[in-house]
Design a protein around this motif. Structure first.
Motif, short mmCIF file in Angstrom:
data_model
loop_
_atom_site.label_atom_id
_atom_site.label_comp_id
_atom_site.label_asym_id
_atom_site.label_seq_id
_atom_site.Cartn_x
_atom_site.Cartn_y
_atom_site.Cartn_z
N GLY A 45 0.99 -1.17 -0.18
CA GLY A 45 0.07 -0.04 0.00
C GLY A 45 0.87 1.25 0.01
O GLY A 45 0.54 2.39 -0.76
N LEU A 46 1.79 1.38 0.75
CA LEU A 46 2.74 2.55 0.81
C LEU A 46 3.52 2.43 -0.36
O LEU A 46 3.87 3.73 -0.63
CB LEU A 46 3.61 2.36 2.10
CG LEU A 46 2.88 2.09 3.48
CD1 LEU A 46 3.93 2.30 4.76
CD2 LEU A 46 1.78 3.36 3.55
N LEU A 47 4.11 1.45 -0.94
CA LEU A 47 4.62 1.69 -2.27
C LEU A 47 3.83 2.22 -3.28
O LEU A 47 4.15 2.85 -4.12
CB LEU A 47 5.06 0.34 -2.66
CG LEU A 47 5.80 -0.04 -3.95
CD1 LEU A 47 6.98 0.53 -4.29
CD2 LEU A 47 5.87 -1.40 -4.50
N GLY A 48 2.50 1.63 -3.39
CA GLY A 48 1.73 2.13 -4.28
C GLY A 48 1.54 3.75 -4.18
O GLY A 48 1.42 4.39 -5.15
N SER A 49 1.53 4.15 -3.14
CA SER A 49 1.03 5.43 -2.64
C SER A 49 2.38 6.46 -3.35
O SER A 49 2.20 7.22 -3.95
CB SER A 49 1.14 5.77 -1.11
OG SER A 49 1.07 7.11 -0.89
N ALA A 50 3.89 5.70 -3.04
CA ALA A 50 4.81 6.35 -3.54
C ALA A 50 4.87 6.61 -5.03
O ALA A 50 5.41 7.56 -5.57
CB ALA A 50 6.16 5.65 -2.84
N LEU A 51 4.66 5.55 -5.54
CA LEU A 51 4.56 5.30 -7.24
C LEU A 51 3.53 6.26 -7.92
O LEU A 51 3.94 7.17 -8.71
CB LEU A 51 4.23 3.86 -7.49
CG LEU A 51 5.18 3.05 -7.24
CD1 LEU A 51 4.80 1.33 -7.72
CD2 LEU A 51 6.54 3.18 -8.13
N PHE A 52 2.23 6.33 -7.24
CA PHE A 52 1.47 7.16 -7.89
C PHE A 52 1.64 8.78 -7.46
O PHE A 52 1.63 9.52 -8.38
CB PHE A 52 0.03 6.71 -7.15
CG PHE A 52 -0.65 5.44 -7.62
CD1 PHE A 52 -1.07 5.39 -9.05
CD2 PHE A 52 -0.93 4.82 -6.81
CE1 PHE A 52 -1.50 4.32 -9.36
CE2 PHE A 52 -1.63 3.59 -7.44
CZ PHE A 52 -1.76 3.36 -8.69
#
Length: 323
Positions: free
Chosen positions: A106-113
């Motif tokens: 979830g935190l990775l997706g946040s960083a990517l977006f």
């Protein structure tokens, strides 16, 4: 932004801290040293560092693919975690490994977006939209945590989304499709934080949570990297390391801040990141937020603060009822 075991929002607004966790931190602060002035200074300094990290990510995102920017950050984050793991290798064992991995995703997706959005948006716009994450956290807590959300918090969510519409302005000539990316970032962040709440309080050490976030992000981005790889210059690598160091420092300042003052005192100062992001956007990228962006951001911030207020009241009522 490098993830912390303390479940803060995109930029650290206290609105996204678990109510029980925030009360626990307040008690810890009282036991250690109640120094709200220093706590406020630490939070404001953290927001400056977060803005520096985002400005650097925006700069790099215009030169290499955003995924590569995020990989550089996670690589640096993992390297920073290595000494702690060497001293305490048992910290790699988690009581809830699947939840830890889900949180890391979830935190990775946040960083990517968010990094992808920075490539096309003004920093102030992306930052303003990221502040909506506490509202998504409240909404996701219903199906995931089986929490009951009253009419007041639902009203705050609706008001916050109105603020988002003012910033994004869909259907107008000023609408930028990339505006969706910070919103997806906030949803991903909210998913990670809700999973943090789902984990048993105190079941894993801070280093364990940090390590899972770092390793999960590094492994996933490493799998994607060969398909988008562009050889970075030493300048790019150095700036990627700078992002890792600055964002980690920012998270540590947040932790120190919450040891010295309560969430209710510090929450408003977390939103000073909008000021620093606007300033960085103007100085580095010649971008000035317009009046509607500032109006929408103010509405989002107000709804986030009210959500934090209501969650704290509900949390205190629960604690009183179980006492």
């Amino acid at each position: 932004m490098t993830e912390s075991a303390v479940p803060i929002a995109k930029a650290g607004p206290a609105a996204s801290i678990s109510p029980t966790a925030s009360i626990s931190m307040e008690r810890t602060a009282e036991r250690q040293s109640d120094d709200p002035v220093r706590g406020i200074m630490l939070i404001v300094a953290a927001m400056v560092f977060f803005s520096m990290s985002d400005a650097t990510a925006k700069f790099l995102g215009q030169r290499i693919p955003p995924i590569e920017v995020v990989w550089l950050r996670y690589a640096g984050f993992t390297i920073l975690m290595v000494p702690a793991l060497i001293r305490h290798p048992s910290r790699l064992r988690s009581a809830a490994p699947l939840l830890q991995i889900g949180r890391g995703l979830g935190l990775l997706g946040s960083a990517l977006f968010f990094t992808s959005g920075l490539r096309y948006l003004a920093m102030a716009d992306a930052t303003a939209m990221s502040f909506v994450s506490p509202l998504f956290i409240t909404a996701l807590s219903i199906p995931v945590l089986k929490e009951k959300v009253g009419i007041r918090r639902w009203s705050a969510i609706v008001v916050g989304l109105v603020g988002v519409l003012i910033v994004v302005r869909p259907g107008t000539s000023t609408f930028n499709p990339a505006s969706v990316l910070p919103l997806l970032s906030s949803v991903s962040w909210a998913f990670g934080i809700v999973l943090t709440r789902k984990m048993t309080q105190g079941s894993d050490h801070t280093v364990t949570t940090l390590a899972y976030a770092a390793i999960t992000g590094l492994v996933v981005t490493s799998l994607i990297l060969p398909f988008i790889w562009e050889p970075p210059s030493w300048q790019v690598v150095a700036l990627g390391g700078f992002i890792a160091c600055v964002s980690t420092t920012a998270q540590w300042l947040v932790v120190l801040g919450y040891r010295r003052a309560s969430a209710s005192v510090l929450a408003p100062f977390s939103y000073t990141q909008l000021v620093w992001s606007s300033l960085a956007g103007f100085l580095l990228f010649d971008m000035i937020p317009d009046s509607l962006t500032l109006v929408g951001a103010s509405i989002i911030i107000a709804s986030g603060l009210y959500t934090a207020h209501r969650e704290r009241i509900v949390a205190r009522q629960r604690l009183a009822g179980s006492a």
